[in-house]
Design a protein around this motif. Structure first.
Motif, PDB file in Angstrom:
ATOM      1  N   LEU A 152       0.834  -1.196   0.000  1.00  0.00           N
ATOM      2  CA  LEU A 152       0.000   0.000   0.000  1.00  0.00           C
ATOM      3  C   LEU A 152       0.870   1.248   0.000  1.00  0.00           C
ATOM      4  O   LEU A 152       0.605   2.210  -0.716  1.00  0.00           O
ATOM      5  N   LEU A 153       1.926   1.219   0.779  1.00  0.00           N
ATOM      6  CA  LEU A 153       2.871   2.336   0.817  1.00  0.00           C
ATOM      7  C   LEU A 153       3.540   2.516  -0.547  1.00  0.00           C
ATOM      8  O   LEU A 153       3.742   3.646  -0.997  1.00  0.00           O
ATOM      9  N   ALA A 154       3.856   1.413  -1.214  1.00  0.00           N
ATOM     10  CA  ALA A 154       4.497   1.476  -2.533  1.00  0.00           C
ATOM     11  C   ALA A 154       3.585   2.115  -3.574  1.00  0.00           C
ATOM     12  O   ALA A 154       4.059   2.774  -4.492  1.00  0.00           O
ATOM     13  N   LEU A 155       2.293   1.937  -3.423  1.00  0.00           N
ATOM     14  CA  LEU A 155       1.359   2.510  -4.387  1.00  0.00           C
ATOM     15  C   LEU A 155       1.032   3.969  -4.088  1.00  0.00           C
ATOM     16  O   LEU A 155       0.883   4.770  -5.003  1.00  0.00           O
ATOM     17  N   LEU A 156       0.928   4.305  -2.814  1.00  0.00           N
ATOM     18  CA  LEU A 156       0.524   5.661  -2.447  1.00  0.00           C
ATOM     19  C   LEU A 156       1.690   6.632  -2.307  1.00  0.00           C
ATOM     20  O   LEU A 156       1.602   7.774  -2.721  1.00  0.00           O
ATOM     21  N   ILE A 157       2.755   6.197  -1.674  1.00  0.00           N
ATOM     22  CA  ILE A 157       3.930   7.041  -1.446  1.00  0.00           C
ATOM     23  C   ILE A 157       5.168   6.231  -1.845  1.00  0.00           C
ATOM     24  O   ILE A 157       5.909   5.737  -0.998  1.00  0.00           O
ATOM     25  N   PRO A 158       5.382   6.082  -3.161  1.00  0.00           N
ATOM     26  CA  PRO A 158       6.456   5.194  -3.628  1.00  0.00           C
ATOM     27  C   PRO A 158       7.845   5.526  -3.089  1.00  0.00           C
ATOM     28  O   PRO A 158       8.602   4.632  -2.742  1.00  0.00           O
ATOM     29  N   TRP A 159       8.200   6.789  -3.007  1.00  0.00           N
ATOM     30  CA  TRP A 159       9.552   7.154  -2.572  1.00  0.00           C
ATOM     31  C   TRP A 159       9.813   6.733  -1.135  1.00  0.00           C
ATOM     32  O   TRP A 159      10.912   6.325  -0.803  1.00  0.00           O
ATOM     33  N   LEU A 160       8.803   6.774  -0.281  1.00  0.00           N
ATOM     34  CA  LEU A 160       8.982   6.413   1.127  1.00  0.00           C
ATOM     35  C   LEU A 160       9.231   4.914   1.292  1.00  0.00           C
ATOM     36  O   LEU A 160       9.982   4.484   2.170  1.00  0.00           O
ATOM     37  N   GLN A 161       8.641   4.120   0.429  1.00  0.00           N
ATOM     38  CA  GLN A 161       8.825   2.674   0.486  1.00  0.00           C
ATOM     39  C   GLN A 161      10.283   2.295   0.268  1.00  0.00           C
ATOM     40  O   GLN A 161      10.786   1.366   0.877  1.00  0.00           O
ATOM     41  N   PHE A 162      10.991   3.036  -0.589  1.00  0.00           N
ATOM     42  CA  PHE A 162      12.411   2.749  -0.822  1.00  0.00           C
ATOM     43  C   PHE A 162      13.231   2.943   0.451  1.00  0.00           C
ATOM     44  O   PHE A 162      14.185   2.215   0.692  1.00  0.00           O
ATOM     45  N   PHE A 163      12.862   3.925   1.245  1.00  0.00           N
ATOM     46  CA  PHE A 163      13.578   4.150   2.496  1.00  0.00           C
ATOM     47  C   PHE A 163      13.327   3.012   3.489  1.00  0.00           C
ATOM     48  O   PHE A 163      14.200   2.683   4.279  1.00  0.00           O
ATOM     49  N   THR A 164      12.149   2.392   3.443  1.00  0.00           N
ATOM     50  CA  THR A 164      11.855   1.300   4.374  1.00  0.00           C
ATOM     51  C   THR A 164      12.604   0.020   4.036  1.00  0.00           C
ATOM     52  O   THR A 164      12.783  -0.828   4.910  1.00  0.00           O
ATOM     53  N   ILE A 165      13.029  -0.119   2.760  1.00  0.00           N
ATOM     54  CA  ILE A 165      13.780  -1.327   2.395  1.00  0.00           C
ATOM     55  C   ILE A 165      15.278  -1.058   2.308  1.00  0.00           C
ATOM     56  O   ILE A 165      16.037  -1.900   1.852  1.00  0.00           O
ATOM     57  N   GLY A 166      15.698   0.126   2.730  1.00  0.00           N
ATOM     58  CA  GLY A 166      17.123   0.414   2.806  1.00  0.00           C
ATOM     59  C   GLY A 166      17.765   0.874   1.507  1.00  0.00           C
ATOM     60  O   GLY A 166      18.934   0.595   1.277  1.00  0.00           O
ATOM     61  N   ARG A 167      17.013   1.560   0.660  1.00  0.00           N
ATOM     62  CA  ARG A 167      17.554   2.082  -0.601  1.00  0.00           C
ATOM     63  C   ARG A 167      17.274   3.582  -0.694  1.00  0.00           C
ATOM     64  O   ARG A 167      16.409   4.018  -1.458  1.00  0.00           O
ATOM     65  N   PRO A 168      17.997   4.390   0.090  1.00  0.00           N
ATOM     66  CA  PRO A 168      17.689   5.827   0.133  1.00  0.00           C
ATOM     67  C   PRO A 168      17.979   6.584  -1.165  1.00  0.00           C
ATOM     68  O   PRO A 168      17.256   7.518  -1.506  1.00  0.00           O
ATOM     69  N   ILE A 169      19.010   6.195  -1.899  1.00  0.00           N
ATOM     70  CA  ILE A 169      19.325   6.880  -3.164  1.00  0.00           C
ATOM     71  C   ILE A 169      18.185   6.664  -4.167  1.00  0.00           C
ATOM     72  O   ILE A 169      17.749   7.600  -4.842  1.00  0.00           O
ATOM     73  N   ALA A 170      17.700   5.438  -4.242  1.00  0.00           N
ATOM     74  CA  ALA A 170      16.568   5.150  -5.125  1.00  0.00           C
ATOM     75  C   ALA A 170      15.327   5.913  -4.664  1.00  0.00           C
ATOM     76  O   ALA A 170      14.521   6.352  -5.485  1.00  0.00           O
TER      77      ALA A 170
END
Length: 62
Positions: free
Chosen positions: A4-22
Motif C-alpha cells: 500500500l505504501l508502494a502505491l501511495l507514497i512510492p519514494w517512502l517505500q524505498f527508504f523502508t527497504i534500505g535504498r535511500p538513493i533510489a
C-alpha cells in the motif's frame, strides 16, 4: 502494508527497504504527475525483489 505504501507514497517505500538513493530518485520522478505511475510501478517491483532477496537469505541461513 508496504505494498500500500508502494502505491501511495512510492519514494517512502524505498527508504523502508534500505535504498535511500533510489528513494530520492523516485521522489524526483514522483513530483511530476506523469511520473507518479512509473514511480509506483518501480516501487512495487523493488518491493518484490526485496521480498525475494529476504526469502533467499532466510533459506541460506538455515
Amino acid at each position: 502494508m508496504r505494498l500500500l505504501l508502494a502505491l501511495l507514497i512510492p519514494w517512502l517505500q524505498f527508504f523502508t527497504i534500505g535504498r535511500p538513493i533510489a528513494g530520492i530518485i523516485c521522489l524526483i520522478l514522483q513530483i511530476t504527475l506523469v511520473g507518479w505511475i512509473p514511480a509506483a510501478i518501480w516501487s512495487v517491483y523493488a518491493l518484490s525483489q526485496y521480498k525475494t532477496d529476504q526469502k533467499i537469505k532466510d533459506a541460506l541461513s538455515k
